[in-house]
Design a protein around this motif. Structure first.
Motif, short mmCIF file in Angstrom:
data_model
loop_
_atom_site.label_atom_id
_atom_site.label_comp_id
_atom_site.label_asym_id
_atom_site.label_seq_id
_atom_site.Cartn_x
_atom_site.Cartn_y
_atom_site.Cartn_z
N VAL A 204 0.79 -1.24 0.00
CA VAL A 204 0.05 -0.03 -0.14
C VAL A 204 1.15 1.17 0.09
CG1 VAL A 204 -1.89 1.47 1.52
CG2 VAL A 204 -1.96 -0.99 1.21
N ALA A 205 1.99 1.17 0.86
CA ALA A 205 2.86 2.37 0.89
C ALA A 205 3.50 2.62 -0.45
CB ALA A 205 3.92 2.12 1.88
N GLN A 206 3.98 1.64 -1.20
CA GLN A 206 4.57 1.72 -2.30
C GLN A 206 3.68 2.14 -3.47
OE1 GLN A 206 6.08 -2.31 -2.61
NE2 GLN A 206 7.69 -1.97 -1.39
N LEU A 207 2.53 1.82 -3.43
CA LEU A 207 1.30 2.33 -4.36
C LEU A 207 1.30 3.79 -4.12
CD1 LEU A 207 -0.39 1.48 -6.50
CD2 LEU A 207 -2.08 0.63 -5.13
N THR A 208 1.16 4.03 -2.88
CA THR A 208 0.74 5.50 -2.61
C THR A 208 2.18 6.34 -3.07
OG1 THR A 208 -0.33 4.82 -0.62
CG2 THR A 208 0.58 7.15 -0.63
N MET A 209 3.33 5.93 -2.95
CA MET A 209 4.24 6.77 -3.66
C MET A 209 4.33 6.80 -5.10
SD MET A 209 5.39 7.64 -0.91
CE MET A 209 6.28 8.92 -1.65
N VAL A 210 3.81 5.75 -5.92
CA VAL A 210 3.52 5.77 -7.30
C VAL A 210 2.75 6.91 -7.62
CG1 VAL A 210 2.76 4.65 -9.05
CG2 VAL A 210 4.16 3.47 -7.60
N GLY A 211 1.49 7.03 -6.69
CA GLY A 211 0.55 8.05 -7.11
C GLY A 211 1.18 9.59 -6.82
N TRP A 212 2.31 9.49 -5.61
CA TRP A 212 2.90 10.72 -5.38
C TRP A 212 3.64 11.18 -6.32
CZ3 TRP A 212 3.81 13.75 -0.68
CH2 TRP A 212 4.69 14.71 -0.88
N ASP A 213 4.36 10.42 -7.08
CA ASP A 213 5.26 10.54 -8.23
C ASP A 213 4.32 11.22 -9.30
OD1 ASP A 213 7.60 10.10 -6.70
OD2 ASP A 213 7.61 7.94 -7.44
N ALA A 214 3.25 10.75 -9.56
CA ALA A 214 2.55 11.10 -10.90
C ALA A 214 1.69 12.46 -10.47
CB ALA A 214 1.15 10.23 -10.99
N ARG A 215 1.56 12.73 -9.26
CA ARG A 215 0.86 13.99 -8.97
C ARG A 215 1.84 14.96 -8.37
NH1 ARG A 215 -0.53 18.24 -8.43
NH2 ARG A 215 -2.37 19.14 -7.57
N VAL A 216 2.90 14.79 -7.82
CA VAL A 216 3.73 15.66 -7.34
C VAL A 216 5.14 15.84 -7.90
CG1 VAL A 216 4.90 16.75 -5.26
CG2 VAL A 216 2.67 15.54 -4.98
N GLY A 217 5.49 14.44 -8.27
CA GLY A 217 6.79 14.40 -9.05
C GLY A 217 7.89 14.09 -7.91
#
Length: 218
Positions: A204-217
């Protein structure tokens, strides 16, 4: 602090401890046992007899040392913070970037919520899972909400710093992003209580960071 109806009768029946009589128990160890029981069962479902059994003391000693069930719960919450907060937040505070901070918070939470380094503790977060406020104990509810809000303020402050340091742009909604991170962490706590493994929460944490990179970079 007002006693709950379920415990006031027991409090009135408990004989007062004689003046000057030394305590015959380890207060810190007894508090730790009470904390674990509250953490596992919650406030309302934990009775005075449950507490005295795990603490190894009689009800007169409990009331003499802690005052009331509510006061004991409040002290148990503080003890929980002292003992366990760093497990989730120490690496967050030390991280060089906001991204590293969020990843550390979520990965360390995955470990801590599911039994950090083999510790035999209740699963999930005592503060996140507390329902004391909705059980008719307003003062305890306020204390729990304050403790939860500290995490949100901590993440918001880190994100404002990231904006100031140009890690990400001023267009990022700092408040919404911070609330998103805390929502993920709080959900992980509930999942841990329901049996999710460390590996599942790390995913879950790793998937959240994928979303972070897509939104924030990065």
């Amino acid at each position: 602090m007002q006693k709950s109806p379920s415990t006031s009768a027991e409090a009135e029946a408990a004989p007062a401890r004689g003046r000057g009589r030394p305590r015959t128990f380890d207060r810190e160890a007894a508090l730790g046992q009470a904390m674990r029981l509250f953490w596992c069962r919650g406030f309302a479902a934990t009775s005075i007899s449950d507490l005295t059994a795990v603490m190894g003391i009689g009800s007169p000693s409990l009331y003499a040392a802690f005052g009331s069930k509510e006061a004991l719960y409040a002290e148990a919450l503080r003890h929980y913070g002292e003992q366990y907060e760093a497990m989730a937040w120490a690496n967050f505070a030390a991280a060089k970037t906001a991204r590293e901070a969020v990843e550390a918070l979520l990965m360390d939470s995955a470990a801590a919520l599911t039994g950090f380094r083999g510790r035999e503790e209740p699963l999930g977060c005592m503060v996140t899972l507390s329902a004391a406020g909705s059980e008719g104990h307003a003062e305890l509810g306020d204390m729990v909400r304050t403790a939860r809000a500290q995490g949100l303020r901590r993440v918001e402050a880190r994100f404002h710093r990231a904006v100031a340091e140009a890690e990400f742009g001023a267009s990022v909604d700092v408040a919404a992003l911070a609330r998103f991170v805390l929502t993920v962490q709080n959900g992980m706590s509930l999942q841990a209580r329901d049996g999710a493994s460390r590996e599942e929460l790390e995913a879950v944490a790793q998937l959240t960071m994928v979303g972070w990179d897509a939104r924030v970079g990065r």
